[in-house]
Design a protein around this motif. Structure first.
Motif, PDB file in Angstrom:
ATOM      1  N   UNK A 245       0.856  -1.062   0.033  1.00  0.00           N
ATOM      2  CA  UNK A 245      -0.098   0.320  -0.086  1.00  0.00           C
ATOM      3  C   UNK A 245       0.988   1.146   0.028  1.00  0.00           C
ATOM      4  N   UNK A 246       2.053   1.188   0.257  1.00  0.00           N
ATOM      5  CA  UNK A 246       2.871   2.156   0.325  1.00  0.00           C
ATOM      6  C   UNK A 246       3.789   2.344  -0.546  1.00  0.00           C
ATOM      7  N   UNK A 247       3.629   1.542  -1.456  1.00  0.00           N
ATOM      8  CA  UNK A 247       4.313   1.363  -2.698  1.00  0.00           C
ATOM      9  C   UNK A 247       6.325   0.824  -2.914  1.00  0.00           C
ATOM     10  N   UNK A 248       5.816  -0.074  -2.066  1.00  0.00           N
ATOM     11  CA  UNK A 248       6.721  -1.107  -1.663  1.00  0.00           C
ATOM     12  C   UNK A 248       6.054  -2.641  -2.439  1.00  0.00           C
ATOM     13  N   UNK A 249       7.185  -3.392  -2.203  1.00  0.00           N
ATOM     14  CA  UNK A 249       6.786  -4.624  -2.574  1.00  0.00           C
ATOM     15  C   UNK A 249       6.596  -5.903  -1.686  1.00  0.00           C
ATOM     16  N   UNK A 250       5.826  -6.364  -2.020  1.00  0.00           N
ATOM     17  CA  UNK A 250       5.367  -7.510  -1.084  1.00  0.00           C
ATOM     18  C   UNK A 250       6.558  -8.130  -1.301  1.00  0.00           C
ATOM     19  N   UNK A 251       6.848  -8.840  -2.006  1.00  0.00           N
ATOM     20  CA  UNK A 251       8.376  -9.814  -1.294  1.00  0.00           C
ATOM     21  C   UNK A 251       9.446  -8.999  -1.817  1.00  0.00           C
ATOM     22  N   UNK A 252      10.114  -7.955  -1.314  1.00  0.00           N
ATOM     23  CA  UNK A 252      11.312  -7.467  -1.256  1.00  0.00           C
ATOM     24  C   UNK A 252      12.672  -8.277  -2.617  1.00  0.00           C
ATOM     25  N   UNK A 253      12.697  -9.507  -1.571  1.00  0.00           N
ATOM     26  CA  UNK A 253      13.661 -10.059  -1.746  1.00  0.00           C
ATOM     27  C   UNK A 253      14.478 -10.856  -3.146  1.00  0.00           C
ATOM     28  N   UNK A 254      12.340 -11.009  -3.310  1.00  0.00           N
ATOM     29  CA  UNK A 254      12.370 -11.314  -4.785  1.00  0.00           C
ATOM     30  C   UNK A 254      12.350 -10.774  -5.742  1.00  0.00           C
ATOM     31  N   UNK A 255      11.498  -9.286  -5.693  1.00  0.00           N
ATOM     32  CA  UNK A 255      11.506  -8.707  -6.601  1.00  0.00           C
ATOM     33  C   UNK A 255      12.942  -7.602  -7.169  1.00  0.00           C
ATOM     34  N   UNK A 256      14.281  -7.887  -5.229  1.00  0.00           N
ATOM     35  CA  UNK A 256      14.789  -6.981  -6.271  1.00  0.00           C
ATOM     36  C   UNK A 256      16.397  -8.230  -6.961  1.00  0.00           C
ATOM     37  N   UNK A 257      15.688  -9.520  -6.489  1.00  0.00           N
ATOM     38  CA  UNK A 257      16.364 -10.135  -7.218  1.00  0.00           C
ATOM     39  C   UNK A 257      15.514 -10.169  -8.746  1.00  0.00           C
TER      40      UNK A 257
END
Lengths: 424, 424, 424, 424
Positions: free
Chosen positions: D389-401
């Motif tokens: 809801x704030x513009x981040x990733x549901x799964x930050x690690x997967x998104x980063x990779x």
């Protein structure tokens, strides 16, 4: 080099007091049925190896603060080791670290002979990457998941043996930093299997008259698990490898509160005690000068060793392994050698017949007092006399300082670059 | 006794929510390819033994503060154990302590059958003196310098086996407090030899289908050295005795900072892991309720066990061993059984294929995250469903409290004398 | 009682050797500019209090194994304390524990006078329940959630002060076991507030010339949190109470690896160091004989104290606090008093001018060597001479054993019941 | 940079499952009277600062093994911090270390603005020597015996304040490695006095709206004593300096077994808790990813903080301080921020009314169970929803990779030299 002349000149004004102290102590010991000359002979026969790398200033992950005259190579280090042995007469052998100390064997032997030194156990290094290395040890070496990395680490250890053969070494010490920083990072069982498999290949390359030492450590550089984390795993390793494989005990590699002298006793009984890395510590593997933090612990270790002297097959390799961050490394190594020797002589003083009697009678108080009585005996006159009579210095530190050695090498050796670097 | 009626009456209003939670969790697990019913089956099959002595209020050397309705004998204790198993359906066996629990075998069997209970490992006691004992254990038992004292301790262990045979037990757990309070008090090598010699005599009396468990502990009641101080010595013992001898790991018996799950892994590889004494601790052998201080540690131990399930010959005895000083012991034992079961089910959730892949790739971060993902899964619906479906309580604590059991036994059982006594 | 005749008879054959050893040591010290007679005077002036309860055999939660002639009451205990002081001449005061030692003041004073003893700090006991007590301390005392329980504990402490006033005591030591066994059991902030509030009420009842000592301990009997868990909380307490409130340091009450002498230094600087409970330990609060496990640590504590002797307002209460489980308590207390005295005299030997110079020059090696040089000086001749010249025994243990005191009291004192009981 | 598009593309396929999980959790929490949206709001408001230096690969004294794309300067580091915050939405501020991060203020502000970042506490560095430094910190900095060295260290701290003022920082964190490696090396009392004196000079230069944080650590790089070794000394320091001086707690800087949440509680009561350096550890200052070793400990710390939220004047600075040796630092910092946030949300779930009731009734079992119930609630749906809801990733690690960021910067950033160097 610090010549015999310099030493004798510094000994001369101290000799009379030493003789008096020695006589007074001898009289007091004689009252208890102890012949001081027997202790003197033991002190003279005492030996502990110094690590080549201990002659340079150490550091922490935060910083390293070198001093003047840092040794630039193994030949400088051997010069420093020559000073240490010359003054203390207690450190006739040097332990090398490969690849740090790689050099032509003939040159190593020549330099060692110059100082009356020999070579002790070889130390391999698979906890750092070298510039031209094909495979990184970031995630392990002998226990790495990748076969090629393991092969590289095995090959390095075999090379250490080959180098050692050329200079008269008879043992290889294997310490690896392999482990994990997080639960799950490695499968602890399979990782150990890989380690054992690699060690077997190294063991297969061991000459008939060599031994291999397995060294355990609870943590650092790995912060969750370490492959050879304690003496139990070290023992399993040595059992699996065979009779030339022995366990090495580093005094700073245990969990808090652990009774180290008891581990010594257990390894002796298991027929697997191979030797020591001496140092002292208060928190972790602090690598401080031997005997400076908890001297009674050092005495209790030696109490086990002296007690077990007659054990068939017991043949121990004693070595200092320390990091000298705030002192002149030569001074710290001399102090350490003397403190280890002191504990050995004090342990030799224990009235073992009386002690055994108290133990049989469950007289805990007198048994404990018997050890303390030996420990509190100031055996400095015996140590100093041993040094003086073998050509060493009565007061090695004072003699070293008076010699101007550090100032001299500070002028001839290159200044170390990158002085203040740290890793954090 | 807490009847099935009482349990069902308390379950009824909770059942719908439980079904909903179970379904929601099932859906979420299914998304990751996990069948919740498989986990449910595992949870139902889970068992951990309770110690008879754990049903009484424990204490420290400073004081003991009993509660109401303390069990006065083994039959009271079995009644309490019946309550624990009835509500949790996870503790079908009881471990006895001799001489505390000595009674006619037929009576023991009858009382156990009444509650649907069986008997687990026998526990000998040579750390206390009994009123009519010929030789004191003040200075040791199986390792005592006096042969007659050792013989008495051996005889006691053999008697424990004999009693165990009459009630269906298949194992003897030997924990001794032998050691020393001062350096020098005992000769650590000879003391260990005497211990091994005594253990061999006990081992010789072990029936063919029995096992003997060696249990290590770093300290307490001995404060300088303990004969079986760590897993290394426990391993040496089990190796020397033979294949029926195995090592028991008590979670609270290690030095600070020690990686316990790694010891578990090592003992599995050595073929010598026999079982566990579960509890939790922060400082020493605190004997607190399992999973209440460091729940992730408990999970990591179970992670090793679940990982090793297929190991040939691995047959583990799981038992709770705690001291309940400030809680109702029945409640603490129920909580502990459920927390151990929780860790087991969470460990069963670990995606081992993915984990092995991360380990192969040295992906420390995802390997670690894989374990944490299993650990943070709230498996309470699985545990509760397992209880409900096997006749236990969805909420054992609430059901127990509602039953009025403690108040009832407080009226019928004698008040314990000497309540506030301490030793200091 | 052990008469002066007995002591002198045992001293006589030892006197000549002592004189010789004293002279030899004196000569050696003189060489370094130290007058041995000054050290002798310091040794003679040294005092450490003994705890009344230390004269009985202690135990653990597992068992207690009493010896012969256990003191049955405070008068027996004072007799034993009289023996200890008579032989060591170092323990002229006894510290009482209420309610264990309650008796008519006149009788206490008469018995003490008989042995030339006085009374040291009073010790309250709110960690155990007494038979007729209205409120239980199971869940705390001065910090209990229940006001009536706190009031009872406050009242008990005030009573200790009243008793102390009648026998010449000038201080109250407050140690409580209050804390929690589980996270969440107590609100740690509010619990501390209640503790402070109770302490203020006790403080208000303190006579003008009294002091109150706050004693910290990391754990036991509470195994998750303890209200006064370390010196930080003890300091907060003493700051909040006022200038008559001081911190007491027990050497065995710290986390592993903690630098205790540094805490001593910090409390001195904060103006809040009040005194010590001496003992030694390896694992937890082992309460072993002082100086038997890590003697250098005891020396380093004394090094701080001797260094700070001139600090304005520094007035320290020194007391032994130990549990003697496997030795004759009288012997352990004598050994401990002498080991503490030894550390004091060794610390008095430190060349503080040289040390300060090395510190100014960052000569870590020589600074460290300066302390070790003092520590390894065998000052036994000074201690023995101090005893002999003040009417004590050159060898207190041998003299005590020769006197037959233990055998004598074993015949007259009642045998302790419930010998082998334990709590587990 | 990882654009919003990339994030949204990766979120899209996960959104439906997240909504379902969030709804299911919401329903279950609602049953217990908890509104999940309140927790969501708290999760969104959560912030923890990241350390600029944490974006580079760390190491030990044995070795450092850099990864690809190591940040070469503060602007690279801020780019990495931008990624961390972009994906987690939990780390809007960066903490700088001087001199490592020195740069033109305008450039720093511009780069930060680019990523929506601000600046947190400034960190001074007097534990390393810089190339052009006049006086070495080998033997200390703010507590050095030499006034000129102290002045240099003070000046450096004042410079850190000046730099901080230009970029909007409001606090200075002072951690020094000063101490000693050997008993006697320093006079611990005078050393502390010098430290306080230096700190007062820094304090005098503190702007009105700034705070200064004193950070304690038991050991390393000093191995015998450390000037600010524990919270007691940190408290003394903060008390002496004044109301702008507060204590900072680093989770890895304590002795083994210490109850850290209790220290948190005590510092809150003393009005001196200023903030945290988060990380996790098993042995020493291991600086591992937060929540990966002992997650319940992290929860218990947050339990104290959430409990004390309403405390007047409590204003805490939260920062991560870790060393990432075997992982991608960006990933470790994201995992850590999320684990800290998780513990915060779990602690927010504690039923404090029920807990207070259990505490009042001394119902240790239910009080403890109340905390565990909150801890075992899997709040991942709340954390993920907050991120989405704030513009981040549901799964930050997967998104980063998936973003390929590391590969991209590996091509543009220079390869770090001296890769395998170690200090030993």
């Amino acid at each position: 080099m610090i010549t015999k002349d310099i030493i004798e000149a510094r000994n001369a004004p101290r000799a009379a007091d030493l003789e008096a102290d020695y006589a007074a102590l001898g009289a007091r010991l004689a009252r208890n049925g102890i012949a001081i000359d027997d202790l003197l002979a033991r002190a003279k026969a005492f030996e502990v190896a110094v690590p080549s790398w201990g002659t340079g200033t150490g550091g922490t992950r935060f910083a390293r603060f070198p001093g003047g005259g840092e040794p630039a190579n193994i030949f400088d280090k051997l010069d420093d080791c020559g000073v240490i042995h010359g003054l203390t007469q207690a450190t006739p052998r040097v332990s090398l670290h490969i690849p740090w100390d790689k050099a032509a064997p003939a040159d190593l032997l020549a330099k060692a002979e110059e100082h009356g030194l020999g070579f002790d156990a070889m130390n391999s290094n698979t906890f750092q990457d070298q510039p031209d290395q094909a495979h990184s040890y970031k995630f392990g070496s002998l226990s790495h998941v990748d076969a090629a990395t393991r092969a590289q680490a095995i090959e390095h250890n075999l090379e250490c043996i080959e180098i050692g053969k050329t200079i008269g070494s008879k043992a290889l010490t294997v310490w690896i930093g392999d482990g994990a920083n997080f639960p799950g990072q490695t499968h602890m069982g399979r990782q150990f299997d890989r380690y054992l498999s690699s060690m077997k290949e190294i063991y297969a390359g061991l000459p008939e008259d060599w031994r291999i030492f397995s060294e355990h450590k609870i943590y650092e550089p790995a912060f969750y698990s370490t492959v050879v984390q304690d003496w139990g795993t070290s023992l399993l390793t040595a059992q699996e490898l065979g009779e030339k494989a022995m366990c090495l005990v580093d005094l700073g590699h245990h969990a808090p509160n652990v009774n180290i002298e008891m581990i010594v006793s257990r390894l002796i009984r298991a027929g697997k005690l191979g030797g020591f890395h001496f140092n002292d510590s208060k928190y972790g593997d602090d690598d401080l000068d031997s005997g400076t933090i908890e001297p009674y612990r050092l005495f209790l270790v030696w109490n086990e060793l002296v007690d077990a002297e007659a054990t068939p097959g017991l043949d121990l390799a004693h070595m200092i392994d320390q990091s000298h961050n705030v002192t002149d490394p030569i001074e710290s190594l001399m102090i350490s050698a003397m403190e280890i020797q002191r504990a050995f002589v004090q342990a030799s003083l224990v009235d073992r017949v009386a002690l055994a009697g108290y133990q049989e009678e469950n007289d805990a108080l007198m048994a404990s007092a018997t050890l303390r009585a030996a420990f509190r005996t100031d055996v400095e006159p015996i140590l100093a006399m041993a040094r003086m009579q073998t050509g060493g210095a009565i007061d090695p530190i004072a003699t070293y300082r008076a010699s101007g050695y550090r100032a001299a090498v500070s002028e001839t050796r290159p200044v170390v670059k990158g002085a203040g670097g740290g890793i954090v």
